[in-house]
Design a protein around this motif. Structure first.
Motif, mmCIF file in Angstrom:
data_model
loop_
_atom_site.group_PDB
_atom_site.id
_atom_site.type_symbol
_atom_site.label_atom_id
_atom_site.label_comp_id
_atom_site.label_asym_id
_atom_site.label_seq_id
_atom_site.Cartn_x
_atom_site.Cartn_y
_atom_site.Cartn_z
ATOM 1 N N GLU A 138 0.551 -1.442 0.058
ATOM 2 C CA GLU A 138 -0.308 -0.734 -0.153
ATOM 3 C C GLU A 138 1.091 1.453 -0.002
ATOM 4 O OE1 GLU A 138 -3.636 0.437 -0.069
ATOM 5 O OE2 GLU A 138 -3.005 -1.811 -0.625
ATOM 6 N N ALA A 139 1.902 0.986 1.009
ATOM 7 C CA ALA A 139 2.561 2.293 1.316
ATOM 8 C C ALA A 139 3.956 2.195 0.375
ATOM 9 C CB ALA A 139 2.663 2.687 2.739
ATOM 10 N N TYR A 199 1.407 12.759 0.158
ATOM 11 C CA TYR A 199 0.826 11.955 -0.279
ATOM 12 C C TYR A 199 -0.357 12.027 -1.545
ATOM 13 C CZ TYR A 199 -2.663 11.299 2.971
ATOM 14 O OH TYR A 199 -4.119 11.348 4.017
ATOM 15 N N SER A 207 -3.047 9.387 -4.097
ATOM 16 C CA SER A 207 -3.626 8.144 -3.918
ATOM 17 C C SER A 207 -3.680 7.578 -5.651
ATOM 18 C CB SER A 207 -5.286 7.740 -3.235
ATOM 19 O OG SER A 207 -5.996 6.246 -3.545
ATOM 20 N N GLU A 208 -3.401 6.579 -6.165
ATOM 21 C CA GLU A 208 -4.006 6.277 -7.494
ATOM 22 C C GLU A 208 -3.806 4.769 -7.578
ATOM 23 O OE1 GLU A 208 -0.162 6.433 -10.510
ATOM 24 O OE2 GLU A 208 -0.520 8.007 -10.149
ATOM 25 N N GLY A 215 -6.091 2.907 -5.389
ATOM 26 C CA GLY A 215 -5.720 2.476 -4.573
ATOM 27 C C GLY A 215 -4.456 2.238 -3.605
ATOM 28 N N GLU A 216 -3.883 2.393 -4.134
ATOM 29 C CA GLU A 216 -2.386 2.655 -3.309
ATOM 30 C C GLU A 216 -1.960 3.679 -3.781
ATOM 31 O OE1 GLU A 216 1.260 0.385 -5.931
ATOM 32 O OE2 GLU A 216 0.059 -0.589 -6.239
ATOM 33 N N LEU A 217 -1.244 4.016 -2.267
ATOM 34 C CA LEU A 217 0.023 6.047 -2.112
ATOM 35 C C LEU A 217 0.650 6.307 -3.055
ATOM 36 C CD1 LEU A 217 -0.270 5.487 1.937
ATOM 37 C CD2 LEU A 217 -2.191 6.320 0.355
ATOM 38 N N LEU A 274 -4.794 5.392 7.329
ATOM 39 C CA LEU A 274 -5.169 5.348 6.138
ATOM 40 C C LEU A 274 -4.945 3.699 5.838
ATOM 41 C CD1 LEU A 274 -2.056 8.437 5.065
ATOM 42 C CD2 LEU A 274 -4.671 7.834 4.143
#
Lengths: 440, 259
Positions: A88-89, A158, A160-161, A163-165, A357
């Motif tokens: 995710e991050a 940050y 978001s794209e 669902g990913e940061l 998040l």
């Protein structure tokens, strides 16, 4: 998510990160002291100063060497146990960890090797430069780690794209107040740890009335006069962090002050923002950590005030044996403060791994609880043994005092005997020259 | 950018295999090369100034992996948790043995540390073999099993040992040198054997890396756009510093070192 795996993974992370942190606390502070001592020794050329570099440098190297391997487990653990986090991050967290490993840690270790093994080979200015590069890159390393940790505690910069940061504003990530405040707090805390350590070790020798009274009298003063300002700076950065906690992590602030109504209000607010769930972190860990940190701070403050006054009197430095005992007993205090402060910071932001998040339960890897348990047992055992080994080696060398072996000991073979110095090995014939010609 | 990121990953991985492979291989052979306490100390001194700088290449490799391919890193590492636990434990035991050897008391302590270095080095080499076995058979997300895994692990460990032996013939003197020399055989000048194993060692991670979907799983363009140029700027400097260290300690060892 399997609750068992989550708990085991959290326990493993807490133990390994906490274990690593204890090593870092002394390494970072002691490296700075050694570099300053070596600068003085390089300019003054006095044997006493050079011996101080070697003695404190030896203790620093032991602590660094045993601590470095605990850092390896940390680095690999993100991917091993927390693949949700890197998924995710990773675009933000991964980048700062990558810069940390390559720009800082790589340089630090390389130059440390040069410093340790190049003692009598490098020119003394190059050798001095090596330790300063080690110290500066150690600070850079700490900064980048706290950029990662600051992002987890207070995500900024940050976007978001799918669902990913993704990284939106690098400058905001780099100047994240949560990272910068923690950096100031930890650097000062590391110097404080080193100051208490130096004072305690020196006090032991003065208490034993060892013949090295001049050596340890000076070292004790350095330790005491370093601890006092370091404690003040630590406290200032800590205070500012407390002040911004209300806006960064209101729930932690409410739990810390124990205001039930406030906790309920923030819980309702978070439920409204993020959906139903329990947003109250463990009260025991959060409050316990903070209280323990504040108590050890108070104790250290009294000791530092008294210490600065006492250290001004020669007689007290050499003869006040009760004070020596207190200084020896006080060596663990900065460690307690460090670790409990860290427990407060990390457990207070639960259930989030990236605040607001990503929840901890969504970040843990999809592993069986047997695998997780096995790795927990292995790493916990190894870390425990390393901590014991480190404590034993440090005590052993601290007690032996400045003896001519170990770090900086001149082991060049041709020294003395035939009157030549160092260059002898150049002229030794290469054993490979005596080989028979290759047969094809 | 993805291509450059892959190149960086390949560079650091190959660098680790060539550089650290040498000191791990020598560590594996310590009991054969050095029979007495003093000889073993000489063997360890042959790679002492380098191993700290060598091992960080793997830290850097993991750094590039987590920075440029974060999601892939998570899947790869969590899938192979057991192999990594073995690898890290071996690494830790080896380092603890190396650093503590000269700091503790008595010959028994030193013998125990030598054993830790040898066992740790074997564990690291075998774990890499196990790790690579899965990549080479095209199933990167789970530990390899069966005879292929065993054979690959043994073959990789043998390569590590051969590489370390070549390194030992370049660095040692006296009886340990004679033993290393006898094992390498009369295959020309010692550096030829080292150069040959170095090429094989560098090729190993590159070959294994082709099994990974690197280009598709890279980090977002913004992240790569900042990270990759920064890494490309510092990399030549890192290589230069390492070259300087190898130059400073280029002579054969004739006496013990700090370890």
């Amino acid at each position: 998510m399997n609750q068992d795996v989550l708990d085991l993974a959290r326990l493993q992370f807490a133990l390994t990160a906490g274990g690593h942190f204890l090593f870092v606390a002394l390494t970072l502070g002691l490296a700075t002291v050694v570099a300053v001592l070596q600068t003085r020794a390089t300019f003054s050329r006095k044997p006493l100063h050079a011996r101080m570099v070697r003695f404190w440098g030896q203790l620093y190297v032991i602590n660094y060497a045993v601590g470095i391997v605990t850092g390896l487990v940390m680095e690999f653990q993100f991917g091993m146990a927390w693949s949700g986090l890197t998924h995710e991050a990773g675009n933000i967290l991964g980048a700062s960890l990558a810069v940390e490993t390559i720009v800082a840690f790589f340089v630090e270790s390389t130059f440390l090797g040069l410093w340790i093994f190049g003692w009598n080979r490098l020119n003394r200015w190059a050798h001095l430069a090596a330790i300063w590069i080690v110290v500066l890159t150690a600070y850079v390393s700490a900064y980048w780690i706290l950029v990662s940790n600051g992002f987890l505690n207070h995500p900024v910069g940050y976007g978001s794209e799918d669902g990913e940061l993704v990284l939106d504003d690098p400058l905001a990530v780099l100047t994240n107040p949560s990272a910068l405040l923690a950096f100031g707090h930890i650097v000062a805390g590391a110097l404080l740890t080193a100051g208490f350590f130096m004072a305690g070790v020196s006090a032991y020798h003065l208490f034993r009335r060892s013949p090295e009274w001049e050596f340890f009298g000076r070292s004790l003063r350095i330790g005491v006069f370093l601890s006092a300002p370091a404690l003040m700076v630590t406290a200032i950065f800590g205070g500012v962090q407390f002040a911004v906690l209300d806006t960064f992590q209101p729930m932690k602030s409410a739990v810390f002050s124990g205001k039930t109504a406030e906790i309920a209000r923030v819980q309702a607010e978070l439920t409204e923002r993020f959906g139903p769930g329990d947003y109250v972190p463990s009260e025991a860990w959060t409050r316990g950590g903070a209280l323990l940190m504040l108590i050890s701070f108070a104790l250290m403050m009294y000791l530092c005030f008294a210490g600065v006054i006492l250290a001004a009197f020669k007689k007290a430095v050499f003869r006040f044996r009760l004070w020596h005992l207190v200084l020896m007993a006080a060596v663990p205090l900065p460690y307690i403060a460090m670790i409990s402060g860290w427990v407060f910071r990390e457990s207070g932001r639960q259930p989030w791994v990236v605040y607001g998040l990503l929840k901890t339960e969504d970040a843990v890897s999809d592993l069986s609880s047997g695998t997780m348990r096995l790795s927990l047992i292995v790493f916990t055992t190894v870390f425990f043994l390393l901590a014991v080994l480190n404590a034993w080696l440090l005590t052993r060398h601290a007690r032996r005092g400045p003896v001519d072996s170990g770090l900086g000991h001149d082991e060049r073979p041709s020294r003395g005997g035939d009157g030549k110095d160092g260059e002898g090995e150049d002229e030794a014939p290469d054993p490979a020259d005596a080989l028979p010609a290759p047969r094809y | 950018m993805e291509t450059l990121a892959i190149a960086l990953l390949a560079f650091f991985a190959a660098g680790w295999f060539v550089l650290a492979g040498a000191d791990i291989g020598t560590g594996m052979l310590t009991p054969w090369l050095g029979r007495s306490d003093r000889e073993r100390r000489l063997v360890l001194a042959s790679f002492a100034p380098f191993f700290l700088g060598n091992e960080v290449w793997l830290v850097a490799t993991a750094g590039v992996l987590i920075g440029c391919f974060p999601a892939l890193e998570g899947e790869l590492l969590s899938g192979r948790l057991l192999v990594l636990v073995a690898l890290l434990t071996g690494w830790i035991v080896r380092d603890a043995g190396l650093w503590s050897r000269g700091r503790g008391p008595g010959p028994r302590w030193r013998a125990a540390c030598d054993a830790a270095v040898t066992c740790g080095s074997w564990t690291v080499a075998l774990s890499w073999g196990w790790l690579l076995a899965a990549l080479l058979t095209g199933r990167p997300y789970a530990p390899a099993t069966g005879p292929t895994a065993v054979l690959t692990a043994l073959a990789v460990a043998a390569l590590f040992a051969a590489h370390g032996l070549g390194f030992a013939t370049l660095r040692l003197t006296g009886l340990p040198y004679e033993r290393a020399r006898r094992l390498v055989g009369r295959a020309g000048r010692p550096w030829q054997s080292f150069a040959f194993t170095a090429v094989l060692m560098a090729g190993l991670p590159l070959w294994a890396g082709t099994a990974l979907p690197l280009a598709e799983r890279a980090a977002s363009p913004t992240t790569l756009g900042l990270l990759v140029p920064a890494l490309l700027v510092v990399t030549p400097f890192l290589v230069a510093v390492q070259a300087w260290i190898w130059h400073t300690f280029r002579h054969r060892v004739t006496g013990p070192s700090y370890l």
